[in-house]
Write an enzyme that holds these catalytic residues in place. Sequence first.
Site, short mmCIF file in Angstrom:
data_model
loop_
_atom_site.label_atom_id
_atom_site.label_comp_id
_atom_site.label_asym_id
_atom_site.label_seq_id
_atom_site.Cartn_x
_atom_site.Cartn_y
_atom_site.Cartn_z
CG ASP A 10 -5.91 -4.06 -3.65
OD1 ASP A 10 -7.21 -3.02 -3.24
OD2 ASP A 10 -4.91 -3.78 -3.12
CG HIS A 54 -5.63 -2.42 -0.17
ND1 HIS A 54 -4.49 -2.35 -1.01
CD2 HIS A 54 -5.09 -1.46 0.80
CE1 HIS A 54 -3.58 -1.58 -0.56
NE2 HIS A 54 -3.83 -1.13 0.53
CB SER A 89 -0.96 -0.12 1.15
OG SER A 89 -2.12 0.84 1.00
#
Lengths: 380, 380
Positions: free
Chosen positions: B320, B353, B155
Site C-alpha cells: 500500500d 491499498h 482507509s
Amino acid sequence: MATPITPFPRVKHQREVFADGLMLDCGVHIAPLAVAYRTYGRLNADRSNAILVCHALTGDQYLAETQPLTGKGGWWGNLIGPGKRVDTDRFFVICVNVLGGCMGSTGPAEPRNGVDGDPWGTDFPAITIRDMVRAQKRLVDHFGIARLLAVVGGSMGGMQVLEWAATYPEAVFAAAPIACATHHSAQNIAFHEVGRAAIHNDPDWKGGRYWEDGRVPAQGLAVARMIAHITYLSEAALTRKFGRRLRGAPSLTFLEDVFEVESYLRHQGSSFVRRFDANSYLTITRAMDYFDLAAEYGGELRAAFQGTNTRFLVASFSSDWLFPTAQSRDIVRALNAAAANVSFVEIASDKGHDAFLLEEPDFYAALGGFLVGAAERVGV
Amino acid sequence: MATPITPFPRVKHQREVFADGLMLDCGVHIAPLAVAYRTYGRLNADRSNAILVCHALTGDQYLAETQPLTGKGGWWGNLIGPGKRVDTDRFFVICVNVLGGCMGSTGPAEPRNGVDGDPWGTDFPAITIRDMVRAQKRLVDHFGIARLLAVVGGSMGGMQVLEWAATYPEAVFAAAPIACATHHSAQNIAFHEVGRAAIHNDPDWKGGRYWEDGRVPAQGLAVARMIAHITYLSEAALTRKFGRRLRGAPSLTFLEDVFEVESYLRHQGSSFVRRFDANSYLTITRAMDYFDLAAEYGGELRAAFQGTNTRFLVASFSSDWLFPTAQSRDIVRALNAAAANVSFVEIASDKGHDAFLLEEPDFYAALGGFLVGAAERVGV
C-alpha cells in the site's frame, strides 16, 4: 469554464530542415523533417568531443541557457557549461528538441509543410522513441560526427540513450541512461492516460483543432501537468516542501485551495500551458508508453546490446518511484548478459524522480567522472 | 464535450432523521440530520454485540448485500455475513453512509430541508472526519447502544475508527483502524486536489449547480476517479492485471486507447459517475485532507488516546503506497506512548491499498480473530 490565454508565442528556433524527411516506425513518411537544436562549446578538429544530451518529456534544447518562453535558466545549466562538471570548454554539447516536440522540431504544433500554414495537429502520426533518435541521428550526421563521445539523458532522455546505444552502437562511445527504464510500466501508462483524458475532456481541445480559434486546452493540460508533477516528486519531498501547511487562515471550505501544496500544483499546471503544446504532450506521452526495447529485439532485452562496445553508466535515484532503481537494475542485468562495459550507481536522494534535474553532488560527480573517463580514453 | 448521462437515480434508503441536527466543526449547525444506514444480524438483549463498520471515500452502507445502484455485491460481503469470519449470527453489524455522502445521509446531494426541494449543493458546509463520527454516534445512541463491541474500517473508514476511539473512548471496546493514517500526507492531498481540479474544470459542473440541468460533471468526475484508482493499486497489481497488453491490433496512434490498462481506467471512471455525486466527492475528499488527529490534541498524537481502555488492532498492507505501513506504525507508536492495548500486523500483499477490500486470508484471519477475542472478553 474556459480560461482564455494567449497560445504560447512562436519563437524562431535554430534548426536544420531535411527536405527528404523521415520514415517513421508507424510506416508514415513525413517530409520535410525539421530538427531544432542548440549547441554549447566547439566541435574539435577530429569531431571526437561531441556529447548529445537527450531531454525529457517536457524538456527542450535550451539546456544551458535561458529558455526563451519562460525566461528561466537551462534545465541542466548547473551541470553543463564552461568550467562546469560537463565542461563546454572541453566538450561540444548538442541538445535536440525531440521529434513531436513544440520547440521547433517537426511536431503537431509545426506547420505541415515545415514553413507556414496549418499545423499538423492531430494528423501528426504516432511516433516512437526510436523515431526521435533517428531524427537526432540526421543532425549528428549533418555535423559530420561519425561517433558521439557520449549520449546522456534522464527519464525519457534515458530511453533515447538506450535506443541510441541499441540502434547505432558504432556511433556511441559512451552512454548514460539516467532515471529511466527499458519500457514504460502499466502504472506509468496509467498516469499518462489520466493526463490525456483530462486534455481530451477540455472543451477547448476541440478534438485537437484548438489552434483554429487561437485557444489552447489550458485547463485539461494543466490537470495533466499536475498529475505528472506529483509523480516526479517523492512523498518526502512534498512533505518537506509543503507538509500540511495551510494558506492563510485555516478556514473550513470545500471549494477553495486551502493547502499550500494545492496552490503550488495549480501554479505548476497553469505555467506549463504557457510553454507547451497539448497535442505535443499527447504525442510524446504516447511515444513513452510505446517504448519497450526488449519487444524491438524479439523479447530479449540483452539482444538489444549484443556485441556492443559502448561503455555505460546507469544511474538511478533512491526515492524515484516513477522509474525506480529496480528498473535501472534491469538495464544493468541486460547489459551484463551482453557482456557490456557497465557501471551502475544508485544516488541516495529523497527528491524523487525530479532529482535528475536538481543539483545532486553525488550524481554530478558520477556523471562528470564517467564523461571525463570516456574523454581520456579517446584522447579528448 | 459533455456526455449527457442520467444523474444517478434517487433510491429510498433506510435512515433516521434527527430534527435537532448537528453542530459541525466549522461552526455551522445543520438541521435536520439524516443518517442512512444498514444493519446485519440482531442486536442482543444487553446490546453488547454491535460492531460499527465505517466505509471508505467512495464506499457506502451496503456492506454485505447488493448495492442498489450498481447491482453488485456488498464491499465486505466476503468478510461479513451469516457464518462468515465476521459472523452476523453472532454480531449486530451497523454500517452508516457518512455525513456528506450521497446514499441517503445528509450531504450536498440531499435536499436542504431533508425532504424535497433543492439540494445543498455547494452550500453544503465543509465537514470533518469527526463530524462524520458525531453523526454516527447519534444513530448508535438511537439504538440504545452505550458501548460498541468494535469499530472497524479501512482507509477513510480507518480515520473514522481513530476518531471514534479518541472522541468516544468509553463507547468503543475494540477498534481496528486498517490501511489508514492519523493525517493525510501532502502527497495524498495533492492527488485529491488534482481530482478536484478535474471536476471544477468540467463545464457541466457549473460551479456546483449541475443538478439544475439534470446533468452531472461526468468527465471531470471520471478523471478524478481514474487518478484515485491508480493510487489504490500497486505497481505489481497493475502489471499483473494488464502489463503492457494492447487492445486488439497494436496500431500506432496517439488518439485512441491502445493499452488494456487505459480502457480499464476509463471504465472505472465512467461507471463511477453513475453511482456517485460530484459535490459529495469534493466534500469527502476535503474532509480526508483536513484530517489530522494530532492537531486536534495540541499536536500530541498520544494525547488523543490518553488513558484509553480500548483494545486496538492496527493493520497495514505491505504494498500500500497510499497509506504505507510506516503511517500505521505511527499510530502504533502513539498508542504505545499512551500505554494502550495494541496489536499490529502488516499483511504481506502485492495488491496495494485495495487489498483491504479484497479477500486476503491473513487479513481476514487477523481481523476475525481480533473481533472474536473481543467478543469473548465481554461474553458475547
